[in-house]
Design a protein around this motif. Structure first.
Motif, mmCIF file in Angstrom:
data_model
loop_
_atom_site.group_PDB
_atom_site.id
_atom_site.type_symbol
_atom_site.label_atom_id
_atom_site.label_comp_id
_atom_site.label_asym_id
_atom_site.label_seq_id
_atom_site.Cartn_x
_atom_site.Cartn_y
_atom_site.Cartn_z
ATOM 1 N N LEU B 316 0.829 -1.213 0.000
ATOM 2 C CA LEU B 316 0.000 0.000 0.000
ATOM 3 C C LEU B 316 0.861 1.258 0.000
ATOM 4 O O LEU B 316 0.411 2.316 -0.441
ATOM 5 C CB LEU B 316 -0.931 0.009 1.224
ATOM 6 C CG LEU B 316 -1.959 -1.118 1.303
ATOM 7 C CD1 LEU B 316 -2.788 -0.996 2.566
ATOM 8 C CD2 LEU B 316 -2.862 -1.126 0.067
ATOM 9 N N THR B 317 2.065 1.142 0.516
ATOM 10 C CA THR B 317 2.929 2.326 0.664
ATOM 11 C C THR B 317 4.347 2.121 0.134
ATOM 12 O O THR B 317 5.090 3.072 -0.024
ATOM 13 C CB THR B 317 3.068 2.688 2.159
ATOM 14 O OG1 THR B 317 3.666 1.550 2.813
ATOM 15 C CG2 THR B 317 1.728 3.014 2.792
ATOM 16 N N TYR B 318 4.736 0.859 -0.065
ATOM 17 C CA TYR B 318 6.111 0.473 -0.413
ATOM 18 C C TYR B 318 7.100 0.787 0.709
ATOM 19 O O TYR B 318 8.309 0.846 0.496
ATOM 20 C CB TYR B 318 6.546 1.054 -1.778
ATOM 21 C CG TYR B 318 5.778 0.333 -2.865
ATOM 22 C CD1 TYR B 318 6.283 -0.811 -3.456
ATOM 23 C CD2 TYR B 318 4.490 0.724 -3.199
ATOM 24 C CE1 TYR B 318 5.542 -1.535 -4.368
ATOM 25 C CE2 TYR B 318 3.732 0.015 -4.105
ATOM 26 C CZ TYR B 318 4.267 -1.116 -4.690
ATOM 27 O OH TYR B 318 3.525 -1.839 -5.576
ATOM 28 N N ASP B 365 -4.441 5.163 -0.403
ATOM 29 C CA ASP B 365 -5.333 4.248 -1.126
ATOM 30 C C ASP B 365 -5.164 2.825 -0.586
ATOM 31 O O ASP B 365 -4.043 2.326 -0.485
ATOM 32 C CB ASP B 365 -4.964 4.307 -2.626
ATOM 33 C CG ASP B 365 -5.867 3.442 -3.483
ATOM 34 O OD1 ASP B 365 -6.927 3.002 -2.985
ATOM 35 O OD2 ASP B 365 -5.507 3.219 -4.660
ATOM 36 N N GLN B 366 -6.291 2.205 -0.243
ATOM 37 C CA GLN B 366 -6.246 0.848 0.315
ATOM 38 C C GLN B 366 -6.435 -0.227 -0.760
ATOM 39 O O GLN B 366 -6.414 -1.413 -0.457
ATOM 40 C CB GLN B 366 -7.333 0.691 1.390
ATOM 41 C CG GLN B 366 -7.157 1.631 2.572
ATOM 42 C CD GLN B 366 -5.867 1.370 3.338
ATOM 43 O OE1 GLN B 366 -5.700 0.310 3.949
ATOM 44 N NE2 GLN B 366 -4.928 2.321 3.287
ATOM 45 N N HIS B 367 -6.644 0.207 -2.015
ATOM 46 C CA HIS B 367 -6.900 -0.769 -3.085
ATOM 47 C C HIS B 367 -6.126 -0.417 -4.356
ATOM 48 O O HIS B 367 -6.735 -0.223 -5.416
ATOM 49 C CB HIS B 367 -8.406 -0.823 -3.395
ATOM 50 C CG HIS B 367 -9.256 -1.013 -2.188
ATOM 51 N ND1 HIS B 367 -9.409 -2.234 -1.583
ATOM 52 C CD2 HIS B 367 -9.968 -0.123 -1.441
ATOM 53 C CE1 HIS B 367 -10.198 -2.104 -0.532
ATOM 54 N NE2 HIS B 367 -10.544 -0.836 -0.413
ATOM 55 N N PRO B 368 -4.817 -0.286 -4.282
ATOM 56 C CA PRO B 368 -4.101 0.155 -5.488
ATOM 57 C C PRO B 368 -4.225 -0.836 -6.658
ATOM 58 O O PRO B 368 -4.274 -2.048 -6.456
ATOM 59 C CB PRO B 368 -2.642 0.274 -5.017
ATOM 60 C CG PRO B 368 -2.558 -0.509 -3.757
ATOM 61 C CD PRO B 368 -3.917 -0.499 -3.135
ATOM 62 N N VAL B 369 -4.295 -0.255 -7.832
ATOM 63 C CA VAL B 369 -4.365 -1.023 -9.084
ATOM 64 C C VAL B 369 -3.399 -0.355 -10.055
ATOM 65 O O VAL B 369 -3.345 0.877 -10.105
ATOM 66 C CB VAL B 369 -5.775 -0.960 -9.707
ATOM 67 C CG1 VAL B 369 -5.846 -1.776 -10.997
ATOM 68 C CG2 VAL B 369 -6.822 -1.440 -8.726
ATOM 69 N N PHE B 370 -2.644 -1.140 -10.790
ATOM 70 C CA PHE B 370 -1.796 -0.518 -11.820
ATOM 71 C C PHE B 370 -1.532 -1.466 -12.975
ATOM 72 O O PHE B 370 -1.809 -2.658 -12.897
ATOM 73 C CB PHE B 370 -0.496 0.043 -11.245
ATOM 74 C CG PHE B 370 0.373 -0.931 -10.471
ATOM 75 C CD1 PHE B 370 0.870 -2.077 -11.045
ATOM 76 C CD2 PHE B 370 0.729 -0.640 -9.160
ATOM 77 C CE1 PHE B 370 1.697 -2.936 -10.342
ATOM 78 C CE2 PHE B 370 1.556 -1.496 -8.439
ATOM 79 C CZ PHE B 370 2.039 -2.647 -9.039
ATOM 80 N N ALA B 371 -0.996 -0.887 -14.033
ATOM 81 C CA ALA B 371 -0.767 -1.639 -15.262
ATOM 82 C C ALA B 371 0.712 -1.886 -15.485
ATOM 83 O O ALA B 371 1.567 -1.158 -14.968
ATOM 84 C CB ALA B 371 -1.331 -0.857 -16.442
ATOM 85 N N ASN B 372 1.007 -2.907 -16.267
ATOM 86 C CA ASN B 372 2.373 -3.142 -16.735
ATOM 87 C C ASN B 372 2.311 -3.547 -18.203
ATOM 88 O O ASN B 372 1.525 -4.417 -18.576
ATOM 89 C CB ASN B 372 3.043 -4.253 -15.925
ATOM 90 C CG ASN B 372 4.439 -4.551 -16.416
ATOM 91 O OD1 ASN B 372 5.276 -3.654 -16.495
ATOM 92 N ND2 ASN B 372 4.708 -5.788 -16.775
ATOM 93 N N THR B 373 3.117 -2.895 -19.023
ATOM 94 C CA THR B 373 3.224 -3.269 -20.431
ATOM 95 C C THR B 373 4.696 -3.443 -20.752
ATOM 96 O O THR B 373 5.511 -2.584 -20.402
ATOM 97 C CB THR B 373 2.659 -2.169 -21.350
ATOM 98 O OG1 THR B 373 1.400 -1.750 -20.837
ATOM 99 C CG2 THR B 373 2.500 -2.665 -22.776
ATOM 100 N N CYS B 374 5.016 -4.529 -21.400
ATOM 101 C CA CYS B 374 6.419 -4.803 -21.690
ATOM 102 C C CYS B 374 6.535 -5.297 -23.132
ATOM 103 O O CYS B 374 5.943 -6.313 -23.488
ATOM 104 C CB CYS B 374 6.912 -5.869 -20.715
ATOM 105 S SG CYS B 374 8.440 -6.627 -21.215
ATOM 106 N N TYR B 375 7.269 -4.540 -23.946
ATOM 107 C CA TYR B 375 7.473 -4.924 -25.347
ATOM 108 C C TYR B 375 8.853 -5.540 -25.529
ATOM 109 O O TYR B 375 9.814 -5.157 -24.863
ATOM 110 C CB TYR B 375 7.402 -3.686 -26.247
ATOM 111 C CG TYR B 375 6.022 -3.076 -26.383
ATOM 112 C CD1 TYR B 375 5.115 -3.578 -27.314
ATOM 113 C CD2 TYR B 375 5.632 -2.009 -25.598
ATOM 114 C CE1 TYR B 375 3.853 -3.012 -27.458
ATOM 115 C CE2 TYR B 375 4.380 -1.437 -25.736
ATOM 116 C CZ TYR B 375 3.498 -1.948 -26.674
ATOM 117 O OH TYR B 375 2.253 -1.382 -26.807
#
Lengths: 132, 432
Positions: B316-318, B365-375
């Motif tokens: 949540l915080t790293y 934020d208690q519900h983090p969401v994130f994306a990862n794209t790797c080409y």
């Protein structure tokens, strides 16, 4: 989680110059912001920022990927649902859209519609410097 | 921490702090400017160690989201940013290292980030103080984003700069990338390029296999009698397996000899010869990608797990699970998450958001969401991706890949364009 104590000086006899200056002003600082951000805003802020890798800071793309800043919220949401359902073909976006729930799509649509379109700051490559 | 530093009086530290900041940050040379900064930043000071994808992103977004009410200082040893993503294309010959190298001036000026070019030598979490070669600095919160530490403990003969000039890792983009390209150019047709891949986890899971494609593409066009031998410590291709296998089979047939479960046991630097449990292979050009662990500053702060050389964090915080007020982002984080540039920036933004909230006395934020794209590029034009969204699982307390992520059906020129667009935008997001 609690607010951390200001600067190391509070725990030791050591003062950095910077720490000292900060301490001078901390007494007048307001820790608890009266306009606390809503949890939705905080949640969507970092999710939207995660789109920046392909779509630029706050949706201001500087390449062939679409600019999301200032995009009509209805259009954005429709496209995301179409990616999710597979009714709009894509190379990459369906892999992202399917991981984002309907509430988040609405919040993202709102968030990007409110971002100002801006010309991205120029960034020019440099010659790699010789090792010292 | 040296005894000398422990005994230093305040004046000495003040002088050293001004030295440290003044040496690297044009905006912070004079005491009255420091005073002005104090006025503008009532919420405190965040120090970021590392100016890569993760560290620079965290610095920028803390400044943006705190409306510049939090002071941020980045400590980075290199004068320039050189991107690891796309650096394999330097080996293939379609890009120059000078296409991937940028200055830090825009992110400093646009966001008021203080910048110190120096090397961290010690971290004292008790005193909340970071010591560098040329000074020291205090923090309220510390973010450590050093990338990976290339671990030559089992390959001591490769530890020196001289040995790496002969046998580069090229796993941090820069002069070693240039060296490896020059070696490939100088190699006679019919030569052997030998690449070794460490056991997971390591930075950029598909990176070694993309590199093999790039060198194969170069050989196919310019040195068709040459071969690539791959000694992989892993039992199989780690990432995008089906896609890479197909490309190797269909487009680089006869060039690549892939040998899984083949970890290095011994290396003869002078003769460029590698010994594994099964065989001995001599190379004309040898690229050893060594095993990796969390970056050196995390070791200084004692953040690594006892039996696992990576850092456990609260997702949540790293914030480190071992040391309070110290956060870790990017490749050094212990997680079942790919160590990619996009992932590093995604973690950085969640960390930045959480720090801004905590320093305002609010809940992150208690519900983090994130994306990862790797080409990954398979030649000078065509690329393929893996893309997923990750969501915080409150029960497991880790980030978990959601349903629906996935891979390209096949590499394409269109995705090559998207990969370049990704690079343009992520560089701009991180550095301006």
């Amino acid at each position: 989680m609690t607010q951390s104590q200001p600067i190391a000086a509070s725990r030791s006899s050591y003062f950095s110059y910077f720490g000292f200056i900060l301490l001078c002003f901390l007494s007048t600082a307001s820790y608890a912001d009266k306009d606390a951000s809503s949890s939705n805003n905080i949640h969507i802020r970092s999710l939207a920022a995660s789109c920046a890798a392909c779509h630029g800071t706050n949706g201001n793309s500087r390449s062939i990927t679409p600019v999301l800043a200032g995009l009509d919220a209805g259009y954005f949401a429709t496209q995301m649902h179409a990616f999710k359902k597979g009714s709009r073909e894509s190379t990459v976006m369906h892999h992202h859209a399917t991981g984002i729930n309907d509430e988040e799509i609405s919040l993202l649509a709102e968030y990007f519609s409110q971002q100002k379109r801006a010309t991205p700051f120029p960034l020019t490559p440099q010659t790699l410097r010789e090792k010292p | 921490m040296s005894k000398r530093n422990q005994k230093t009086p305040a004046m000495f530290n003040r002088r050293r702090f001004i030295q440290a900041v003044g040496l690297g940050a044009s905006s912070l040379l004079l005491p009255h400017q420091v005073l002005a900064m104090g006025k503008k930043h009532p919420l405190g000071h965040v120090v970021v160690i590392g100016g890569g994808y993760a560290g620079t992103t965290a610095a920028k977004y803390i400044r943006m989201w705190s409306a510049q009410n939090i002071a941020v200082t980045v400590i980075e040893q290199s004068p320039q940013f050189t991107s690891c993503p796309l650096s394999n294309l330097v080996l293939g010959g379609s890009k120059s290292i000078n296409d991937l190298t940028f200055g830090y001036d825009a992110v400093q000026k646009n966001h008021g980030v203080n910048w110190v070019q120096d090397t961290v030598t010690a971290i004292n979490p008790e005193a909340k103080k970071v010591t560098m070669k040329r000074g020291e600095i205090s923090y309220d919160r510390l973010i450590i984003a050093p990338g990976v530490d290339l671990n030559y403990d089992t390959l001591p003969d490769l530890q020196s700069e001289a040995a790496q000039a002969q046998i580069p890792h090229a796993w941090k983009a820069g002069w070693q990338t240039v060296t490896l390209r020059k070696q490939l150019e100088a190699m006679p047709d019919g030569g052997v390029f030998l690449i070794t891949i460490p056991m997971v986890p390591y930075r950029c899971p598909p990176g070694p296999y993309e590199r093999i494609c790039q060198v194969a593409s170069y050989f196919k066009a310019h040195k068709p009698k040459s071969k690539i031998v791959v000694l992989d410590a892993n039992p199989n291709i780690v990432s995008k397996r089906g896609l890479f296998s197909k490309v190797w089979q269909n487009e680089y047939k006869g060039i690549i000899d892939y040998k899984p479960d083949n970890a290095i046991v011994e290396i003869d630097v002078a003769n460029k010869t590698v010994t594994t449990d099964f065989e001995k292979v001599k190379a004309d050009v040898l690229n050893v990608i060594p095993p990796q662990r969390a970056g050196k500053p995390t070791q200084m702060a004692d953040l690594l797990e006892p039996d696992y050389p990576w850092c456990e964090v609260d997702f949540l915080t790293y914030e480190s699970k071992r040391v309070p007020n110290v956060h870790v982002i990017g490749d050094s984080v212990s997680a079942g998450l790919p160590k990619s540039a996009h992932m590093a920036t995604s973690q950085a933004r969640v960390c930045a958001s959480a720090i801004v909230e905590v320093m305002h006395g609010r809940q992150p934020d208690q519900h983090p969401v994130f994306a990862n794209t790797c080409y990954s590029f398979v030649d000078d034009e065509r690329a393929m991706h893996v893309a997923k969204v990750y969501r915080y699982d409150p029960k497991k307390q880790v980030m978990v890949a959601t349903e629906g992520g996935g891979l390209s059906a096949a590499p394409s020129a269109q995705e090559g364009k998207y990969a370049n667009a990704w690079a343009t935008n992520i560089w701009s997001d991180v550095l301006t």
